[in-house]
Design an enzyme around this catalytic site. Structure first.
Site, PDB file in Angstrom:
ATOM      1  N   LYS A  27      65.556  73.742  40.280  1.00 56.81           N
ATOM      2  CA  LYS A  27      64.709  72.635  39.847  1.00 56.81           C
ATOM      3  C   LYS A  27      63.940  73.007  38.580  1.00 56.81           C
ATOM      4  CE  LYS A  27      62.759  70.340  43.325  1.00 56.81           C
ATOM      5  NZ  LYS A  27      62.493  69.458  44.384  1.00 56.81           N
ATOM      6  N   ARG A  54      69.858  59.153  54.679  1.00 54.72           N
ATOM      7  CA  ARG A  54      70.085  60.433  55.343  1.00 54.72           C
ATOM      8  C   ARG A  54      69.485  60.448  56.752  1.00 54.72           C
ATOM      9  NH1 ARG A  54      69.111  65.347  51.882  1.00 54.72           N
ATOM     10  NH2 ARG A  54      66.946  64.756  52.016  1.00 54.72           N
ATOM     11  N   TYR A  87      78.468  61.597  43.967  1.00 52.13           N
ATOM     12  CA  TYR A  87      78.692  62.975  43.518  1.00 52.13           C
ATOM     13  C   TYR A  87      79.440  63.860  44.497  1.00 52.13           C
ATOM     14  CZ  TYR A  87      74.175  63.288  45.949  1.00 52.13           C
ATOM     15  OH  TYR A  87      73.154  63.161  46.845  1.00 52.13           O
ATOM     16  N   CYS A  94      28.358  50.835  44.397  1.00 50.89           N
ATOM     17  CA  CYS A  94      29.454  50.339  43.556  1.00 50.89           C
ATOM     18  C   CYS A  94      29.032  50.381  42.086  1.00 50.89           C
ATOM     19  CB  CYS A  94      29.818  48.916  43.961  1.00 50.89           C
ATOM     20  SG  CYS A  94      31.002  48.173  42.824  1.00 50.89           S
ATOM     21  N   ASP A  98      56.741  72.104  46.873  1.00 54.23           N
ATOM     22  CA  ASP A  98      57.578  73.298  46.976  1.00 54.23           C
ATOM     23  C   ASP A  98      56.720  74.562  46.964  1.00 54.23           C
ATOM     24  OD1 ASP A  98      59.874  71.789  47.149  1.00 54.23           O
ATOM     25  OD2 ASP A  98      60.251  71.815  44.996  1.00 54.23           O
ATOM     26  N   PHE A 132      56.828  69.639  42.910  1.00 61.06           N
ATOM     27  CA  PHE A 132      56.554  71.029  42.551  1.00 61.06           C
ATOM     28  C   PHE A 132      55.419  71.581  43.419  1.00 61.06           C
ATOM     29  CE2 PHE A 132      54.598  74.262  39.696  1.00 61.06           C
ATOM     30  CZ  PHE A 132      55.667  75.136  39.687  1.00 61.06           C
ATOM     31  N   GLU A 133      54.346  70.799  43.558  1.00 60.37           N
ATOM     32  CA  GLU A 133      53.219  71.264  44.392  1.00 60.37           C
ATOM     33  C   GLU A 133      53.677  71.453  45.840  1.00 60.37           C
ATOM     34  OE1 GLU A 133      49.029  69.573  43.347  1.00 60.37           O
ATOM     35  OE2 GLU A 133      50.549  68.048  42.961  1.00 60.37           O
ATOM     36  N   LYS A 178      71.027  67.187  38.953  1.00 61.75           N
ATOM     37  CA  LYS A 178      70.443  66.794  40.237  1.00 61.75           C
ATOM     38  C   LYS A 178      69.685  65.501  39.981  1.00 61.75           C
ATOM     39  CE  LYS A 178      67.493  68.535  43.948  1.00 61.75           C
ATOM     40  NZ  LYS A 178      66.882  67.262  44.181  1.00 61.75           N
ATOM     41  N   SER A 222      70.611  68.967  53.519  1.00 62.90           N
ATOM     42  CA  SER A 222      69.761  69.051  52.347  1.00 62.90           C
ATOM     43  C   SER A 222      70.298  70.183  51.472  1.00 62.90           C
ATOM     44  CB  SER A 222      68.351  69.338  52.830  1.00 62.90           C
ATOM     45  OG  SER A 222      67.482  69.277  51.773  1.00 62.90           O
ATOM     46  N   LEU A 223      69.601  70.496  50.420  1.00 60.39           N
ATOM     47  CA  LEU A 223      70.037  71.590  49.551  1.00 60.39           C
ATOM     48  C   LEU A 223      68.930  72.631  49.476  1.00 60.39           C
ATOM     49  CD1 LEU A 223      71.495  69.979  46.296  1.00 60.39           C
ATOM     50  CD2 LEU A 223      72.657  71.539  47.824  1.00 60.39           C
ATOM     51  N   CYS A 246      32.011  40.996  44.164  1.00 60.42           N
ATOM     52  CA  CYS A 246      31.993  41.991  43.090  1.00 60.42           C
ATOM     53  C   CYS A 246      33.115  41.635  42.103  1.00 60.42           C
ATOM     54  CB  CYS A 246      32.199  43.373  43.714  1.00 60.42           C
ATOM     55  SG  CYS A 246      32.382  44.687  42.526  1.00 60.42           S
ATOM     56  N   GLU A 298      76.088  70.440  38.101  1.00 56.18           N
ATOM     57  CA  GLU A 298      75.878  68.997  37.932  1.00 56.18           C
ATOM     58  C   GLU A 298      74.396  68.682  37.801  1.00 56.18           C
ATOM     59  OE1 GLU A 298      77.195  67.056  41.453  1.00 56.18           O
ATOM     60  OE2 GLU A 298      78.991  68.285  41.546  1.00 56.18           O
ATOM     61  N   ASP A 350      67.252  62.420  40.675  1.00 48.41           N
ATOM     62  CA  ASP A 350      66.022  62.252  41.443  1.00 48.41           C
ATOM     63  C   ASP A 350      65.974  60.856  42.045  1.00 48.41           C
ATOM     64  OD1 ASP A 350      63.642  62.894  42.511  1.00 48.41           O
ATOM     65  OD2 ASP A 350      62.485  62.715  40.660  1.00 48.41           O
ATOM     66  N   GLU A 369      73.689  59.266  45.192  1.00 44.52           N
ATOM     67  CA  GLU A 369      72.252  59.087  45.031  1.00 44.52           C
ATOM     68  C   GLU A 369      71.988  57.694  44.479  1.00 44.52           C
ATOM     69  OE1 GLU A 369      70.857  61.909  45.978  1.00 44.52           O
ATOM     70  OE2 GLU A 369      68.766  61.816  45.326  1.00 44.52           O
ATOM     71  N   CYS A 397      33.729  49.094  48.215  1.00 41.17           N
ATOM     72  CA  CYS A 397      32.618  48.207  47.925  1.00 41.17           C
ATOM     73  C   CYS A 397      32.821  46.991  48.830  1.00 41.17           C
ATOM     74  CB  CYS A 397      32.681  47.798  46.455  1.00 41.17           C
ATOM     75  SG  CYS A 397      31.673  46.348  46.109  1.00 41.17           S
ATOM     76  N   CYS A 442      28.711  46.414  40.967  1.00 40.54           N
ATOM     77  CA  CYS A 442      27.740  45.450  41.488  1.00 40.54           C
ATOM     78  C   CYS A 442      26.559  46.120  42.180  1.00 40.54           C
ATOM     79  CB  CYS A 442      28.420  44.471  42.443  1.00 40.54           C
ATOM     80  SG  CYS A 442      28.881  45.244  43.991  1.00 40.54           S
TER      81      CYS A 442
HETATM   82  S1  IVH Z   1      75.235  67.605  46.696  1.00 36.49           S
HETATM   83  C1  IVH Z   1      74.812  69.268  51.212  1.00 36.49           C
HETATM   84  N1  IVH Z   1      74.759  66.906  44.273  1.00 36.49           N
HETATM   85  O1  IVH Z   1      69.369  66.359  46.170  1.00 36.49           O
HETATM   86  C2  IVH Z   1      74.087  68.526  50.189  1.00 36.49           C
HETATM   87  N2  IVH Z   1      73.063  66.487  45.865  1.00 36.49           N
HETATM   88  O2  IVH Z   1      67.383  68.158  47.205  1.00 36.49           O
HETATM   89  C3  IVH Z   1      75.057  68.079  49.164  1.00 36.49           C
HETATM   90  N3  IVH Z   1      71.103  65.357  44.950  1.00 36.49           N
HETATM   91  O3  IVH Z   1      70.228  65.927  49.512  1.00 36.49           O
HETATM   92  C4  IVH Z   1      74.353  67.363  48.145  1.00 36.49           C
HETATM   93  N4  IVH Z   1      71.819  65.195  42.901  1.00 36.49           N
HETATM   94  O4  IVH Z   1      70.160  63.814  47.907  1.00 36.49           O
HETATM   95  C5  IVH Z   1      74.271  66.943  45.513  1.00 36.49           C
HETATM   96  N5  IVH Z   1      74.537  66.320  42.063  1.00 36.49           N
HETATM   97  C6  IVH Z   1      74.045  66.348  43.291  1.00 36.49           C
HETATM   98  C7  IVH Z   1      72.780  65.832  43.616  1.00 36.49           C
HETATM   99  C8  IVH Z   1      72.316  65.929  44.917  1.00 36.49           C
HETATM  100  C9  IVH Z   1      70.836  64.923  43.714  1.00 36.49           C
HETATM  101  C10 IVH Z   1      70.156  65.204  46.057  1.00 36.49           C
HETATM  102  C11 IVH Z   1      70.763  64.977  47.385  1.00 36.49           C
HETATM  103  C12 IVH Z   1      70.350  66.171  48.181  1.00 36.49           C
HETATM  104  C13 IVH Z   1      69.064  66.516  47.516  1.00 36.49           C
HETATM  105  C14 IVH Z   1      68.601  67.896  47.811  1.00 36.49           C
END
Ligand code: IVH
Length: 670
Positions: free
Chosen positions: A315, A140, A227, A409, A42, A39-40, A119, A86-87, A432, A117, A121, A175, A427, A412
């Site tokens: 997110k 990747r 996925y 320290c 982003d 989050f930070e 996401k 990436s997304l 110690c 779907e 982690d 993932e 230290c 000690c």
């Molecule tokens: S689809 C073109 N579906 O999130 C990218 N990605 O932050 C298609 N991820 O790179 C990815 N859950 O590693 C897809 N249900 C999901 C996902 C997912 C996690 C990851 C994936 C992606 C990253 C982006």
């Protein structure tokens, strides 16, 4: 301020942000050790985007929308048959609706639906199947080329090694993750052994995927959710939802739940429902992914430089809470690093009670100006270790003073020093007590000398009694020393004593790792043991002989030389040797740890294994105390048969010998 001065100030601010983002990119992708939450991160990125917008036309460095690069040395890289992107992601509902508007405009009125779907982690992986057979797994990397991590991914129990397809190449995207149970148990045992815990499951998964020893990877219990389908001629899939079902039918573990929605309003309701449902999932979900469900539109919508236009991730913002910081305590680690930790008024956060949070280092405290008795914002996202994000300045006590990081320290009293290019204060007194305790904990840990039963509480008691003041003392302890400890029965005392004795014969790399030479982890310890064979040879090694070995540069060779030139270390090594600890690989009587599935049995190998070479499999079997024979005979206990077993397989069947396929072999490693 003149307009030009204002632009200059903004430019400076922008450049600082870019440098900060790059630093965090390196920590996240290269080292799997991020120092700030997603989050930070982003937030930094969106602030940089905002400034880049204002500075457009001012010839500033472009904000790289790079997706990072996770490639590391020691791995063979291969191109992805089709790029891994990436997304785009957002924390705002409004931007989801804007995404929908853009998509509608691009599709010019053609109707479409959404698949929503979880996401996950974890770490993205590309699974490549050649003519239906699993051929390799790639990270990747930079999107075009990724590291071959087949050997660690191959340990995943439910990874299909064959799929029903005769296409030359099929790509399955998914993932890799570590589940909550494994993460928690692993971290609890690391903390008990004085090792730094993994800060979040994603890092643990990313680090494990890049771990070379399959037996160790097997212990970490990696899991997969598939996925999406990448390159797949003749798949004839119409919808993303079909792709998920197709993956399920092929035997891939897939999403626990997904939704199909008509229109963005309905899609948003699904996102809200997912947010409620996700706590029950067996994997960490940090958001929702909205995908245009009609796959035929994916080509039409295309992609930007880094992300497809047919999907967006929403997110979930991490949970935060405000609480009072009661104290800043300083922990001394095994290498003397002094880490500040915030003691908090306990507060409920993401389903747990939080009473401590990391403050990382002195610079972080100064930068955020965190002071005792401040009200602070604590955040816990996917991360298990909560962090102090900021301070509520307006609630600060009037008599508050900035926190003065001590110059000595806290345990000690010796002077703390800061090495060049390091944020940490150390230290330097190797006697110690917290350092000594952590060194002993590290020495006995599973990753080093693996002395089961000698836990933190026992170490502490023996230290208080002054019976344990250095690692050599472990081998001076007697039955009476253990049996005399409160709450430790005769049986346990005997067990620990036996484990201590057994550890004397550990391979040299375990001893080298256990000694805690700064910068020498498991991998480097193995390189050193392989090269020098005895601790005496290593102690006498010159910088020339050390530098250039895999992973050893000037800084590390200096650490190694300085460790051995310290007389107190020489004395400990001498004592260990005199007490019967093996300090040379040739002296070793039995290798590694025993695994009863292998120990004492005769094995033969045949056919192709996907997760590792037969040579590597043989090393693992021998490491666990088994024997590998060239041919199948009446003496063979088990035949491990990969693909295309041939005559050995036929003979084993004839002789009624136990046969393991690759999956069974992997199961028996754990
Ligand atoms: S689809 C073109 N579906 O999130 C990218 N990605 O932050 C298609 N991820 O790179 C990815 N859950 O590693 C897809 N249900 C999901 C996902 C997912 C996690 C990851 C994936 C992606 C990253 C982006």
């Amino acid at each position: 301020m003149s307009a030009q001065q204002e632009v200059n100030a903004l430019r400076l601010q922008y450049e600082k942000l870019l440098a900060e983002i790059r630093l965090h990119d390196r920590l996240y992708y290269g080292k799997n050790n991020p120092k700030i939450s997603d989050f930070e991160y982003d937030c930094l990125k969106s602030e940089a985007e905002r400034l880049a917008g204002i500075l457009a036309g001012q010839s500033v460095e472009p904000l790289e929308m790079a997706i990072g690069d996770d490639r590391t040395s020691g791995f063979k890289a291969y191109p992805h048959p089709s790029p891994m992107m990436s997304l785009a992601n957002t924390y705002s509902r409004e931007e989801i609706f804007q995404f929908d508007g853009r998509t509608k405009a691009l599709l010019g009125g053609q109707g479409f639906s959404y698949a929503i779907e979880p996401k996950i982690d974890g770490v993205a992986v590309n699974l490549i199947y050649e003519r239906g057979k699993f051929s390799r797994a790639l990270t990747r990397g930079n999107g075009s080329v990724g590291d071959d991590v087949s050997s660690s991914v191959g340990t995943i129990k439910n990874l299909p090694l064959r799929i029903e397809s005769d296409a030359e190449i099929v790509e399955i995207r998914g993932e890799i993750y570590v589940d909550e149970q494994t993460f928690t148990t692993l971290n609890a045992s690391r903390e008990e052994r004085g090792l730094e815990p993994f800060s979040n499951p994603r890092n643990l998964a990313a680090g494990t995927v890049k771990t070379l020893d399959p037996a160790e990877v097997a212990e970490r219990n990696l899991k997969l959710i598939a996925y999406a389908v990448g390159h797949c001629p003749n798949c004839h899939l119409e919808f993303q939802s079909d792709a998920i079902e197709w993956l399920k039918n092929l035997g891939f573990p897939s999403q626990e739940k997904y939704w199909i929605a008509d229109g963005v309003a309905e899609a948003w309701e699904c996102v809200v429902e997912l947010d409620r449902a996700r706590r029950e999932f067996s994997y960490w979900t940090d958001g929702a992914v909205l995908k245009v469900n009609e796959l035929r539109f994916h080509g039409e919508l295309g992609a930007t430089a880094r992300a497809p236009r047919w999907a967006i991730a929403y997110k979930f913002a991490p949970e935060r809470a405000v609480t009072q910081l009661k104290n800043i305590i300083l922990q001394v680690g095994r290498t003397g690093v002094v880490t500040p930790v915030a003691e908090l008024e306990p507060v409920q956060l993401s389903g747990t009670i939080v009473s401590r949070a990391t403050l990382h280092n002195a610079d972080e405290i100064a930068k955020k100006d965190i002071r005792p008795w401040d009200f602070v914002v604590v955040e816990k996202a996917g991360e298990i270790i909560p962090a102090v994000i900021s301070v509520e300045r307006d609630r600060r006590r009037p008599d508050s003073r900035p926190f003065a990081f001590p110059s000595t320290c806290p345990h000690c009293g010796s002077k703390l020093i800061r090495l060049a290019n390091e944020v940490a204060w150390r230290c330097q007194n190797s006697r110690c007590l917290p350092q000594v305790r952590r060194r002993i904990e590290h020495f006995v840990s599973r990753a080093a000398m693996d002395i089961d039963g000698l836990g933190t509480a026992i170490i502490e008691k023996l230290m208080t009694q002054k019976k344990l003041l250095c690692v050599a003392d472990i081998y001076r302890l007697t039955f009476d020393d253990f049996a005399g400890l409160e709450k430790l029965g005769t049986k346990s005392a005997l067990k620990i004593l036996n484990n201590v004795k057994a550890s004397k014969a550990r391979p040299l790399w375990r001893l080298l790792h256990g000694l805690g030479i700064f910068g020498v982890g498991e991998q480097t310890a193995k390189v050193l043991a392989n090269e020098f064979h005895t601790i005496g040879n290593l102690a006498g090694a010159t910088a020339d002989a050390l530098e250039g070995l895999d992973g050893i540069g000037g800084k590390l060779s200096a650490e190694i030389i300085s460790f051995f030139s310290e007389p107190s270390n020489g004395k400990i090594i001498e004592d260990l040797r005199a007490l019967g600890v093996c300090t040379a690989d040739e002296m070793r009587s039995s290798a590694g740890k025993k695994n009863l599935n292998f120990s004492g049995k005769n094995f033969a190998l045949t056919g192709t294994l996907y997760a590792m070479t037969r040579q590597r499999a043989a090393e693992i079997i021998e490491g666990f105390g088994g024997h590998v024979l060239g041919a199948v005979s009446a003496k063979t206990h088990v035949l491990i048969s990969g693909d295309g077993g041939g005559s050995k397989l036929a003979k084993a069947k004839l002789l009624g010998i136990e046969i393991w396929d690759e999956r069974k072999f992997r199961e028996n490693l754990a």
